[in-house]
Design a protein around this motif. Sequence first.
Motif, PDB file in Angstrom:
ATOM      1  N   ALA A   1     -13.120  -1.428   1.203  1.00  0.00           N
ATOM      2  CA  ALA A   1     -13.015  -0.230   2.029  1.00  0.00           C
ATOM      3  C   ALA A   1     -13.969  -0.223   3.211  1.00  0.00           C
TER       4      ALA A   1
ATOM      5  N   PHE B   1      -9.230  -0.166 -11.081  1.00  0.00           N
ATOM      6  CA  PHE B   1      -9.293   0.188  -9.658  1.00  0.00           C
ATOM      7  C   PHE B   1     -10.734   0.003  -9.185  1.00  0.00           C
TER       8      PHE B   1
ATOM      9  N   SER C   1     -12.193 -12.203   0.202  1.00  0.00           N
ATOM     10  CA  SER C   1     -11.698 -12.196  -1.172  1.00  0.00           C
ATOM     11  C   SER C   1     -11.310 -13.606  -1.597  1.00  0.00           C
TER      12      SER C   1
ATOM     13  N   SER D   1      -6.837  -3.747  -9.159  1.00  0.00           N
ATOM     14  CA  SER D   1      -6.621  -3.467  -7.742  1.00  0.00           C
ATOM     15  C   SER D   1      -7.973  -3.254  -7.077  1.00  0.00           C
ATOM     16  N   THR D   2      -8.214  -3.952  -5.989  1.00  0.00           N
ATOM     17  CA  THR D   2      -9.499  -3.883  -5.307  1.00  0.00           C
ATOM     18  C   THR D   2      -9.307  -3.407  -3.875  1.00  0.00           C
ATOM     19  N   HIS D   3     -10.074  -2.390  -3.496  1.00  0.00           N
ATOM     20  CA  HIS D   3     -10.031  -1.845  -2.139  1.00  0.00           C
ATOM     21  C   HIS D   3     -11.328  -2.234  -1.427  1.00  0.00           C
TER      22      HIS D   3
ATOM     23  N   SER E   1       0.811  -1.222   0.000  1.00  0.00           N
ATOM     24  CA  SER E   1       0.000   0.000   0.000  1.00  0.00           C
ATOM     25  C   SER E   1       0.844   1.272   0.000  1.00  0.00           C
TER      26      SER E   1
ATOM     27  N   HIS F   1      -6.775  -5.255  -1.310  1.00  0.00           N
ATOM     28  CA  HIS F   1      -6.475  -4.593  -0.043  1.00  0.00           C
ATOM     29  C   HIS F   1      -7.676  -4.729   0.885  1.00  0.00           C
ATOM     30  N   HIS F   2      -7.536  -5.563   1.889  1.00  0.00           N
ATOM     31  CA  HIS F   2      -8.553  -5.678   2.937  1.00  0.00           C
ATOM     32  C   HIS F   2      -8.313  -4.549   3.936  1.00  0.00           C
ATOM     33  N   ASP F   3      -9.242  -3.610   3.987  1.00  0.00           N
ATOM     34  CA  ASP F   3      -9.031  -2.396   4.779  1.00  0.00           C
ATOM     35  C   ASP F   3     -10.142  -2.178   5.799  1.00  0.00           C
TER      36      ASP F   3
ATOM     37  N   ARG G   1     -13.439   0.066  -5.792  1.00  0.00           N
ATOM     38  CA  ARG G   1     -13.732   0.365  -4.390  1.00  0.00           C
ATOM     39  C   ARG G   1     -15.070  -0.274  -4.042  1.00  0.00           C
TER      40      ARG G   1
ATOM     41  N   GLY H   1      -9.241   4.771  -7.153  1.00  0.00           N
ATOM     42  CA  GLY H   1      -7.797   4.605  -7.064  1.00  0.00           C
ATOM     43  C   GLY H   1      -7.113   5.482  -8.089  1.00  0.00           C
TER      44      GLY H   1
END
Length: 378
Positions: free
Chosen positions: A217, A187, A252, A213-215, A18, A244-246, A189, A86
């Motif tokens: 969120a 990208f 996922s 790329s996956t967020h 990140s 990105h696990h946020d 979200r 993104g």
Amino acid sequence: MRPHSEGAGATVPVQTRSERFRSVNVDDFEPVTGREHEWKLSPVAAFADLTSGELDGSRLAIDTADAAGIATSWIGRDDARIGTAGIPEERASANAWSTFGEALLISVTGEDDKVATVTRTGLGTTPRGAHTVIEAAPNSRGLVVLRGTGDARLSENVEILVGAGANLTVVSLQEWTDDSVHLASHFARIARDAKLKHIVVSLGGKVVRVNPSTHLAEQGGDVEALGLYFSDAGQHLEQQVFVHHDAPHTRSRVTYKGALQGEGARSVWIGDVLIGNAATGTDSYEQNRNLVLTDGTRADSVPNLEIETGDIEGAGHASATGRFDDEQLFYLMARGIPEDEARRLVVRGFLTEIVQQIGQAELEARLIEALEAELQGA
């Protein structure tokens, strides 16, 4: 590498996925040499015009098959949605971002299932830059196919905004001509309790590089990232996947499968999963499988997993590259099936697992037919 804040010009390595440098301005990135971490497995000389040259950022020629509840329009660079999912991490993406004049907006509304296909064709051999935004309204459902055919030298960014409670499938289908080059950064979200199924199918093109790329969120977000590729002689098919696990209780699943045949056939898969320190209850798994059909091919497969919290449901990764399963071939041939047909059956079964997860019968049938055409040449 980045300058260290207290080191008198010294540099320190990027510590986590990140932390990579991001910018929408192409001039903020150094020229591409092929030694950079994001380019070291790519044939950079084949697309220098897309990383450093001037791009035509005018509207792409598109053919849309809209469904009720899925609409297309064009929006300006100043639209508030642009940049929400993104921003670029590498020069080709930034070059496209710096160039595009208007973005194609694909809007999904309504809670019923629906399908729309947007085909980009007739782009020619002029280097081009493009931007697309796919927005799924809260609680909406739909399947959007982004299809590329004909000639192209294209660098593009695709932003995917999945609203709370929405269930969206996006299929990126590359059926370009043999000399085409396509570089794409996707990208996504994902909002609270929303789900994205993202599928990359790369069959045509000289060089195709699609990096999603996956967020995740917000709490309860879910992504299923699937990929299918068939690399022929002299063809380079690449995908660098980042999840990105946020947020807490996100999920996922990443599954990419490919086959390679012919001298110089090449595939690259890099899978990065980052589980942040706030992402308690994460459930994550990624895998890549490659089937080598002939000599002279190369498959690079690099799974990476970073975990910043110990309070997770589970996380793992796997990678495998190999030839035919001799036992499967023997089983089929022992029942009277000729060897060449037995080989096609094994490959078909290996790859169609991905196709069958799309969830739309007509598209699945067309992709299986395209795979059959590839296998006839194997």
